[in-house]
Scaffold this motif. Sequence first.
Motif, mmCIF file in Angstrom:
data_model
loop_
_atom_site.group_PDB
_atom_site.id
_atom_site.type_symbol
_atom_site.label_atom_id
_atom_site.label_comp_id
_atom_site.label_asym_id
_atom_site.label_seq_id
_atom_site.Cartn_x
_atom_site.Cartn_y
_atom_site.Cartn_z
ATOM 1 N N GLN A 336 10.138 -1.773 -1.255
ATOM 2 C CA GLN A 336 9.409 -1.548 0.006
ATOM 3 C C GLN A 336 7.946 -1.249 -0.277
ATOM 4 O O GLN A 336 7.041 -1.781 0.354
ATOM 5 C CB GLN A 336 9.956 -0.325 0.733
ATOM 6 N N LYS A 337 7.730 -0.355 -1.257
ATOM 7 C CA LYS A 337 6.366 0.082 -1.543
ATOM 8 C C LYS A 337 5.518 -1.059 -2.086
ATOM 9 O O LYS A 337 4.346 -1.170 -1.789
ATOM 10 C CB LYS A 337 6.378 1.251 -2.554
ATOM 11 N N ARG A 340 4.237 -2.992 0.748
ATOM 12 C CA ARG A 340 3.167 -2.276 1.459
ATOM 13 C C ARG A 340 1.856 -2.355 0.669
ATOM 14 O O ARG A 340 0.787 -2.557 1.243
ATOM 15 C CB ARG A 340 3.558 -0.814 1.698
ATOM 16 N N ASN A 343 0.399 -5.802 0.985
ATOM 17 C CA ASN A 343 -0.168 -6.047 2.323
ATOM 18 C C ASN A 343 -1.315 -5.111 2.655
ATOM 19 O O ASN A 343 -1.731 -5.015 3.805
ATOM 20 C CB ASN A 343 0.921 -5.895 3.397
ATOM 21 N N GLU A 345 -1.331 -2.020 3.004
ATOM 22 C CA GLU A 345 -0.993 -0.963 3.959
ATOM 23 C C GLU A 345 -0.993 0.401 3.275
ATOM 24 O O GLU A 345 -0.983 1.422 3.929
ATOM 25 C CB GLU A 345 0.380 -1.232 4.580
ATOM 26 N N GLN A 346 -0.973 0.388 1.970
ATOM 27 C CA GLN A 346 -0.938 1.653 1.229
ATOM 28 C C GLN A 346 -1.605 1.428 -0.127
ATOM 29 O O GLN A 346 -1.530 0.324 -0.684
ATOM 30 C CB GLN A 346 0.514 2.100 1.030
#
Length: 365
Positions: A336-337, A340, A343, A345-346
């Motif tokens: 998941q990370k 992210r 993208n 996002e993090q």
Amino acid sequence: MEHPENDKAYKGLTVNSGVTSQPCVNPYRRPRSTRRPQLTVSDYVEGILKGNVSVLGQAVTLVESLADHHQALAQEVIEKCLPYSGNSRRIGITGVPGAGKSTSIDAFGLHVINQGHKLAVLAIDPSSERSRGSILGDKTRMEKLSLEKDAFIRPSPSAGSLGGVARKTRETIVLCEAAGYDTIFVETVGVGQSETAVHSMVDFFLLIQLAGTGDELQGIKRGIMEMADGIAINKADGDNIDRANLAAAQFRNALHLFPPTPSKWRPEVITYSGYYEIGIDKVWDMIDRYFDYVKKTGFFEKKRNEQAKYWMIETINEQLRNNFYNTPEVKALLEQKELRVLNNEQSSFTAAKDVLDFYFDSLRK
Ligand code: GDP
């Protein structure tokens, strides 16, 4: 079904249909199991201490196995063999492919065995897989040595992380020493990281080089030269002798520019021919001199202690890494990370912190 060769188009031979096999004469006979009975820890240890080569081979296979129950058994065997290990000369041998490692190990090995020693030849090659191509430490590469009863030859543990492959080789050293092998060769290809691993488990590190290929420092990284306690220039035979001597002079000059080695031993450069067995004793005299020297100065013990510490830390690191990456929840969260982070996002750092926090929390529970 009629055999196709019984067709009219085929002249001459006909193929008869076979007879059914005879019924078993003894209906109570059970086929013999081809699986070997599983040995117990004390079977392994006793066999090894008696120098039983077959048991030693099976124990090494156990060390190399990835199965958890094999690993647990292997660790017990190693623990029990540890008090009987350590009494050997551990020699690392490296050189680029074609430098003549296997030819030389054959010659060095016979020299050692003729002096009344028992020799184990191991290898570290993280890129190798058993099923493919030539493998370092493979018996077929060392024709003469493989016929000697006092030589135990074992190819590299098959591909895996360098740390894992190296740890297995180190554990195999313990077993071989307990089985009475007082000289251990650890071979590696002189092109990368595996030298550092070998260096961290041997007393003497020999670099095999070639002369007469133009660039005298062929592909060998400076770091590897700095690790060497001795440089042996191979193929000093026939037309190549002058070039080998020239290369030796160049290496001696290059070594002068290096900082002193931790043992204060001055690495020597020797020319020889593995194939024609010229100068093998010169190389061996150098190795004898080195051992005399480090035993006198106490560096031998000091280095072995440092290596033991290093391997403890390495083993911890490896186990921690394996535990972390093999935890299913961590794997899922990592995926998941990753998305992210990709993208935007993090950030990488907060993502890493989140995963680590999750892992440490799960340990506390
Ligand atoms: P490795 O890849 O480092 O194990 O190298 P090998 O031992 O397989 O040797 C590579 C090639 O060099 C082989 O064809 C050997 O016959 C040849 N060779 C090895 N040692 C010598 C030597 O001392 N003199 C000569 N002339 N050829 C050698």
